[in-house]
Design a protein around this motif. Structure first.
Motif, mmCIF file in Angstrom:
data_model
loop_
_atom_site.group_PDB
_atom_site.id
_atom_site.type_symbol
_atom_site.label_atom_id
_atom_site.label_comp_id
_atom_site.label_asym_id
_atom_site.label_seq_id
_atom_site.Cartn_x
_atom_site.Cartn_y
_atom_site.Cartn_z
ATOM 1 N N ARG B 159 -6.863 0.400 -8.097
ATOM 2 C CA ARG B 159 -7.616 1.695 -7.105
ATOM 3 C C ARG B 159 -6.546 1.927 -6.038
ATOM 4 N NH1 ARG B 159 -12.510 -0.553 -4.962
ATOM 5 N NH2 ARG B 159 -13.987 -0.788 -6.583
ATOM 6 N N GLU B 160 -6.028 0.999 -5.567
ATOM 7 C CA GLU B 160 -4.890 1.169 -4.503
ATOM 8 C C GLU B 160 -3.759 1.943 -5.065
ATOM 9 O OE1 GLU B 160 -4.047 -2.306 -1.853
ATOM 10 O OE2 GLU B 160 -1.873 -1.881 -1.942
ATOM 11 N N ARG B 161 -3.499 1.599 -6.012
ATOM 12 C CA ARG B 161 -2.172 2.374 -6.932
ATOM 13 C C ARG B 161 -2.625 3.551 -7.098
ATOM 14 N NH1 ARG B 161 -1.442 -0.581 -11.425
ATOM 15 N NH2 ARG B 161 -1.371 -2.440 -10.225
ATOM 16 N N ASP B 163 -4.884 5.705 -5.733
ATOM 17 C CA ASP B 163 -4.817 6.281 -4.476
ATOM 18 C C ASP B 163 -3.732 6.635 -3.977
ATOM 19 O OD1 ASP B 163 -7.674 6.233 -4.995
ATOM 20 O OD2 ASP B 163 -8.138 4.800 -3.351
ATOM 21 N N GLY B 164 -2.662 5.752 -3.963
ATOM 22 C CA GLY B 164 -1.409 6.025 -3.457
ATOM 23 C C GLY B 164 -0.512 7.120 -4.234
#
Ligand code: SF4
Ligand code: SF4
Lengths: 171, 235
Positions: B159-161, B163-164
């Motif tokens: 998710r972090e990737r 969203d980034g």
């Protein structure tokens, strides 16, 4: 009578011992930092990620290494004598080939996972949102300057509709 | 909200145990020994169960990778007095929060698939391996229950990737360690509710079945039995 006096003295001694020797171990003692570092002076010249170099890329923001410092500190740059005294410590560390012994505060509990990248880079949250006015401080704190509680994290997560799933942070 | 699940093709599985090893390494699961196994004190989130059939020379072994089924109606969650184990609304994962667990082991008894493991000891690793522990997963203390989490730390990373990169999570962004390592590509993982996902298609295969379906636990791990492959869908 003699016995009572003896007992009283014994209790007084015990009390004094507990107060002076045992109690302090249960309350946090300020930690000695290697130098009087001014966040304010540095923030005027640079940015947060200038020294906390991993803040935008990794979970841990990182404390500056001697090399990071020497990138900018090429010779003495401070003007005031008392600042120069602090700055000279860098030269000593370099000569002694030693890293700067920063005293970091206890990290998160081992089951709590936090990512600076997620918050600072991806969600573009200002550092001051959590780190308050650290950028204004003139000395390094000896005790944690603020307390991060789960309630406090959750308040923001709820407001921003970020994940409130337990496993998002606890693993 | 996604509902993550897994499909394991028993026709593809060669019993190589790569998934079991990958799981241990990914999730900081301590080693075991034959002695501990005899006492029933091993921890193995993913294990390849052998089933022996027939007599020599007509003998054969079938393999079944077994892990937590991430039940939609999980008995372990119903029974847990502290909500240390719960069904995540966000992912459908049955998660385990170690610091909440009081080690009563009710859940281990309630789980019909016997895939919850108790930490009888403080885990130990050979010295050179300590530096190689996965920093994204905690090392569990003594006296708590643990089990497969569908590598839930990886969904956070994925998710972090995504969203980034300012995009939505897509099928294949979030992979489990066992799936990633399977040389026979027997394991498929993803969002069962995403009509585009491979896992959703395979879970509807005529070969699909679930373990102990009659128990009413609604597992989210599907198995594909041996048979005609639906080549279009199973590519
Ligand atoms: S398989 Fe067992 S541990 Fe996993 S969710 Fe179902 S009851 Fe719980
Ligand atoms: S052992 Fe832990 S997770 Fe299992 S039922 Fe007891 S408290 Fe809940």
């Amino acid at each position: 009578m003699g016995r009572a006096v003896f007992l009283l003295i014994a209790v007084a001694f015990l009390g004094a011992f507990l107060y002076l020797n045992v109690l302090p171990r249960f309350s946090p003692q300020p930690r000695a930092q290697p130098m009087r570092f001014s966040h304010k002076a540095h923030f005027e010249e640079s940015t947060c990620e200038g020294c906390h170099v991993y803040v935008m890329e990794h979970g841990a923001a990182g404390t500056p290494t001697l090399e990071n410092c020497l990138d900018c500190h090429d010779g003495l740059q401070s003007e005031k004598a008392e600042d120069q005294k602090e700055e000279e410590k860098l030269v000593v560390y370099e000569e002694e080939e030693r890293e700067i012994p920063w005293a970091p505060f206890p990290r998160l509990a081992s089951h709590v996972f936090f990512s600076h990248r997620r918050h600072a880079a991806v969600s573009e949250i200002e550092c001051a949102t959590c780190h308050e006015d650290i950028a204004e401080s003139l000395t390094l704190p000896g005790n944690p300057p603020y307390e991060f509680t789960m309630k406090w994290c959750l308040a923001c997560h709820e407001e921003q509709e970020a994940s409130t799933d337990c496993v998002a942070c606890h693993r | 909200m996604p509902r993550y699940g897994m499909v394991i093709d028993l026709d593809r599985c060669t019993g190589c145990q790569a998934c079991a090893v990958a799981c241990k390494v990914e999730n900081n699961v301590p080693f075991s020994s034959p002695e501990l196994a005899l006492e029933g004190r091993t921890i193995a989130w993913m294990q390849v169960l052998p089933f022996y059939e027939g007599e020599f020379p007509e003998a054969r072994t079938r393999f079944m990778p077994a892990l937590c089924n991430h039940c939609e109606i999980p008995p372990c969650v119903t029974i847990c007095p502290t909500s240390a184990t719960y069904l995540s609304e966000e992912t459908g994962i049955v998660a385990q929060i170690y610091p909440r667990c009081i080690g009563c082991r009710y859940c281990a008894v309630a789980c019909p698939y016997t895939v919850k493991f108790f930490n009888w000891f403080k885990p130990k690793w050979p010295e050179p391996m300590v530096a190689g522990l996965n920093p994204d997963v905690s090392v569990r203390p003594k006296s708590v229950i643990e089990k497969c989490t569908f590598c839930s730390h990886r969904v956070v990373k994925a998710r972090e990737r995504a969203d980034g990169e300012k995009r939505k999570l897509k099928d294949g962004d979030y992979q489990t360690a066992c799936q990633e390592v399977c040389p026979a590509k027997a394991i498929t993982f993803g969002d069962l509710d995403d009509p585009e996902s491979r896992v959703a298609a395979l879970s509807k295969s005529p070969r699909a079945f679930r373990f102990g379906e009659d128990l009413g636990t609604e597992p989210k791990v599907y198995y594909l039995r041996e048979g005609e492959w639906d080549v279009e869908r199973e590519r």
